[in-house]
Structure formats: C-alpha cells, structure tokens
Design a protein around this motif. Structure first.
Motif, short mmCIF file in Angstrom:
data_model
loop_
_atom_site.label_atom_id
_atom_site.label_comp_id
_atom_site.label_asym_id
_atom_site.label_seq_id
_atom_site.Cartn_x
_atom_site.Cartn_y
_atom_site.Cartn_z
N VAL A 221 2.39 101.35 9.74
CA VAL A 221 3.14 101.11 8.50
C VAL A 221 4.02 99.88 8.65
CG1 VAL A 221 4.92 102.04 6.98
CG2 VAL A 221 3.09 103.53 7.81
N ALA A 222 4.68 99.74 9.80
CA ALA A 222 5.57 98.60 10.01
C ALA A 222 4.80 97.28 10.06
CB ALA A 222 6.35 98.79 11.31
N GLY A 223 3.55 97.35 10.48
CA GLY A 223 2.76 96.13 10.61
C GLY A 223 2.06 95.67 9.35
N LYS A 224 2.23 96.39 8.25
CA LYS A 224 1.58 95.98 7.01
C LYS A 224 2.21 94.68 6.50
CE LYS A 224 0.07 100.53 5.42
NZ LYS A 224 0.15 101.55 4.34
N PRO A 225 1.39 93.77 5.97
CA PRO A 225 1.90 92.45 5.54
C PRO A 225 3.00 92.53 4.49
CG PRO A 225 -0.50 92.45 5.63
CD PRO A 225 -0.07 93.86 5.82
N GLY A 226 2.91 93.48 3.58
CA GLY A 226 3.89 93.55 2.51
C GLY A 226 5.16 94.30 2.86
N MET A 227 5.29 94.75 4.10
CA MET A 227 6.46 95.53 4.49
C MET A 227 7.70 94.64 4.58
SD MET A 227 7.71 98.47 5.21
CE MET A 227 6.12 99.34 5.24
N PRO A 228 8.80 94.97 3.88
CA PRO A 228 10.02 94.16 3.98
C PRO A 228 10.53 94.10 5.42
CG PRO A 228 10.14 95.70 2.14
CD PRO A 228 8.93 96.08 2.92
N ALA A 229 11.07 92.96 5.80
CA ALA A 229 11.53 92.74 7.17
C ALA A 229 12.59 93.76 7.61
CB ALA A 229 12.06 91.32 7.31
N PRO A 230 13.59 94.11 6.76
CA PRO A 230 14.59 95.11 7.21
C PRO A 230 13.96 96.46 7.53
CG PRO A 230 15.40 93.90 5.30
CD PRO A 230 13.95 93.54 5.44
N VAL A 231 13.01 96.88 6.68
CA VAL A 231 12.36 98.17 6.91
C VAL A 231 11.52 98.11 8.18
CG1 VAL A 231 10.73 99.87 5.98
CG2 VAL A 231 12.32 98.69 4.44
N ARG A 232 10.81 96.98 8.38
CA ARG A 232 10.01 96.81 9.59
C ARG A 232 10.89 96.88 10.84
NH1 ARG A 232 7.94 92.20 8.49
NH2 ARG A 232 5.98 92.98 7.63
N SER A 233 12.07 96.28 10.74
CA SER A 233 12.99 96.29 11.87
C SER A 233 13.49 97.69 12.18
CB SER A 233 14.17 95.36 11.59
OG SER A 233 15.10 95.39 12.64
N VAL A 234 13.80 98.46 11.12
CA VAL A 234 14.26 99.85 11.31
C VAL A 234 13.17 100.70 11.94
CG1 VAL A 234 14.95 101.95 10.10
CG2 VAL A 234 15.99 99.76 9.48
N LEU A 235 11.95 100.57 11.46
CA LEU A 235 10.84 101.35 11.99
C LEU A 235 10.57 100.99 13.45
CD1 LEU A 235 8.36 101.32 8.96
CD2 LEU A 235 9.86 103.18 9.71
N ALA A 236 10.59 99.70 13.75
CA ALA A 236 10.36 99.27 15.14
C ALA A 236 11.48 99.78 16.05
CB ALA A 236 10.27 97.75 15.20
N GLY A 237 12.71 99.76 15.55
CA GLY A 237 13.83 100.27 16.34
C GLY A 237 13.71 101.76 16.60
N ALA A 238 13.22 102.50 15.60
CA ALA A 238 13.05 103.95 15.77
C ALA A 238 11.99 104.23 16.83
CB ALA A 238 12.65 104.58 14.44
N VAL A 239 10.92 103.45 16.84
CA VAL A 239 9.87 103.63 17.85
C VAL A 239 10.41 103.32 19.24
CG1 VAL A 239 7.67 102.74 18.70
CG2 VAL A 239 7.95 103.23 16.27
N ARG A 240 11.17 102.23 19.36
CA ARG A 240 11.73 101.87 20.67
C ARG A 240 12.70 102.94 21.18
NH1 ARG A 240 12.02 96.68 18.26
NH2 ARG A 240 14.24 97.02 17.79
N LEU A 241 13.51 103.48 20.26
CA LEU A 241 14.46 104.53 20.65
C LEU A 241 13.71 105.77 21.14
CD1 LEU A 241 17.34 105.65 20.82
CD2 LEU A 241 17.10 106.36 18.42
N ALA A 242 12.68 106.18 20.41
CA ALA A 242 11.90 107.36 20.80
C ALA A 242 11.23 107.15 22.15
CB ALA A 242 10.87 107.68 19.73
N CYS A 243 10.71 105.95 22.38
CA CYS A 243 10.05 105.66 23.66
C CYS A 243 11.06 105.67 24.80
CB CYS A 243 9.34 104.32 23.60
SG CYS A 243 7.90 104.29 22.50
N ARG A 244 12.27 105.19 24.54
CA ARG A 244 13.30 105.15 25.57
C ARG A 244 13.80 106.55 25.93
NH1 ARG A 244 15.91 101.34 23.48
NH2 ARG A 244 17.61 102.45 22.43
N LEU A 245 13.84 107.42 24.93
CA LEU A 245 14.33 108.78 25.16
C LEU A 245 13.27 109.71 25.72
CD1 LEU A 245 16.51 109.32 21.96
CD2 LEU A 245 17.32 108.82 24.28
N ALA A 246 12.01 109.30 25.63
CA ALA A 246 10.91 110.17 26.10
C ALA A 246 10.98 110.34 27.60
CB ALA A 246 9.57 109.57 25.70
N PRO A 247 10.75 111.56 28.10
CA PRO A 247 10.74 111.77 29.56
C PRO A 247 9.51 111.12 30.18
CG PRO A 247 10.03 113.76 28.41
CD PRO A 247 10.49 112.79 27.35
N PRO A 248 9.50 110.93 31.50
CA PRO A 248 8.33 110.33 32.14
C PRO A 248 7.07 111.15 31.87
CG PRO A 248 10.19 110.47 33.67
CD PRO A 248 10.57 111.24 32.44
#
Length: 254
Positions: A221-248
């Motif tokens: 969804v974040a990679g779609k061409p028509g996605m607004p930059a602020p929304v793309r940034s929020v979605l990417a940040g949510a993914v990074r946060l989830a990956c950082r909090l995930a256990p090994p």
C-alpha cells in the motif's frame, strides 16, 4: 470372530456404556473438552444474555479458557520444578500463552474482541475431540454434529489465521482502551510480552506468518504511486517499529 465352539461372539459393545468407559479412562482429555465447551457456552451467553449478567458471563468465559490452558499445561509439563530451565520450557508452551492472555484481560473492562481468540480455539479443539466422543457412541451416531465438525476442521487454517490477526490487532487496541478508561497503563506492555510469546511459538506459526503477510500488505500500500508522502512515511515508520520490536526469529527445526 468365533469362540472355540464356533459360535460368533458379539462385537465390543458400543453406545453410552462405551462413552462412560472412555470418560473414566481419559479424565483429563474429557475435562479439557468440557472446559472448552463451557468457554463456547459462556461466549454465546455474553452476546445473548441467557445466563444473567453478561459481564459476569464474559469473565467466566475467560476463566474457562484459563482452566483449559492450566489443564493442557499439566498434560504437557506434569512435573513442576522451580528451575530456570522449567520456566523457559513453560514459556514455550502455547497453553501458557493463553493462560497469560486470560489473566491479562480478567483485570480489564469487557472487550468483545478479546473473546474471539478463546472462542475460536475452543471451537476448533473441542470439535476434534467431540468426534472422538461420537465414535464411542457408534460410527453413525449424530451425523448432523459430525457434519458441523467436518466444516470446522475444513476451515481450521482460516480459523487459526483469524486468531492470529486478532492477537495482533489487540496490541494497538489495548492502547486505545487506556484512553477510553477501560484498561490500565501497564496493559499494553503486558500484552506486548504475550504477543512476543505468540510470535516465537514453536507449534503455531500463524501469528508469525500473519505479521509477515501484514508487513507485505502495508509495504504494498505504501509503495503505490498515488500514495501521499506523509501517509507513506507513517506506514513505513509503522513497519520499521514492528520489525524493531519483533523478537529474534526462532531457529527452524532440522
């Protein structure tokens, strides 16, 4: 089968006597089935208040699930020892995870979504053992119930996926509950530890797989061409946060 005189001996008796014998020989398994059935009944009682106060029934459903988890833990780890190794083994058990789950929400105001995982697990596991009980009554007994059990087993993968999605969705929802005044400040932190246990489960990979599927969905969804930059940034940040909090990632079995 014939005896020495050539007469036919009757086949092993079936029916209610067989069911009674099975219950006497498999007390723990039958108790597990009974607690799961009570979880199902209490869940229905919460939505259709036929047992009095629905809030009371809600907590009874959670307590029934806790009883199921405790019995299952007794099966899996019958010998309790006060050692670090035993505690580590205890935390690997799925039944310990859902005992933890019930205890978390016993101290939170009733939330309908909380009952969904315990209800679905109760339906799934009670269905398989119900078939065993029906077999003691005879192969053709209660064909309507057998049909319903077959439908549940056919949908078992989708049921487990829905349970995994609910487990994940409840994480941000516990934060919302704080602002609604229905949960304590520690609830999201405690629930996060439950979710990490589910993510690391050896026997049930569905939570881990659902995290991966949701990550692919959000990144798509974040990679779609028509996605607004602020929304793309929020979605990417949510993914990074989830990956950082995930256990090994647990090691794959050989």
């Amino acid at each position: 089968m014939s005896d020495a005189s050539g007469a036919q001996t009757p086949e092993q008796p079936r029916g209610w006597a067989n069911l009674k014998q099975h219950v006497m020989e498999h007390k723990v398994e039958v108790a597990l089935w009974a607690t799961r059935v009570f979880t199902i009944i209490y869940t229905f009682g919460y939505f259709i208040p036929i047992f009095g106060n629905p809030y009371s029934v809600y907590y009874k459903a959670l307590m029934s699930n806790a009883a199921t988890s405790a019995l299952r833990l007794h099966q899996r780890l019958p010998h309790v020892t006060l050692t670090r190794e035993f505690l580590a083994q205890l935390l690997l058990e799925d039944s310990c995870h859902y005992l933890f789950f019930s205890l978390i929400f016993l101290y939170v105001s009733p939330v309908t979504l909380v009952l969904l995982p315990v209800f679905l697990f109760a339906v799934l596991h009670s269905a398989s053992y119900s078939l065993t009980l029906l077999d003691t009554l005879g192969q053709n007994a209660w064909w309507g119930a057998r049909l319903l059990i077959s439908l549940v087993e056919f949908q078992s993968r989708n049921i487990l996926r829905l349970v995994a999605f609910t487990e994940i969705f409840l994480m941000p929802f516990t934060v919302v509950l704080i602002f609604l005044g229905r949960a304590g400040l520690l609830t999201p932190f405690i629930y996060y530890h439950f979710l990490t246990l589910r993510y690391s489960s050896r026997r049930n990979p569905y939570t881990r797989n659902m995290f991966y599927e949701l990550r692919l969905l959000v990144e798509g969804v974040a990679g779609k061409p028509g996605m607004p930059a602020p929304v793309r940034s929020v979605l990417a940040g949510a993914v990074r946060l989830a990956c950082r909090l995930a256990p090994p990632q647990p090691p794959q079995p050989q």
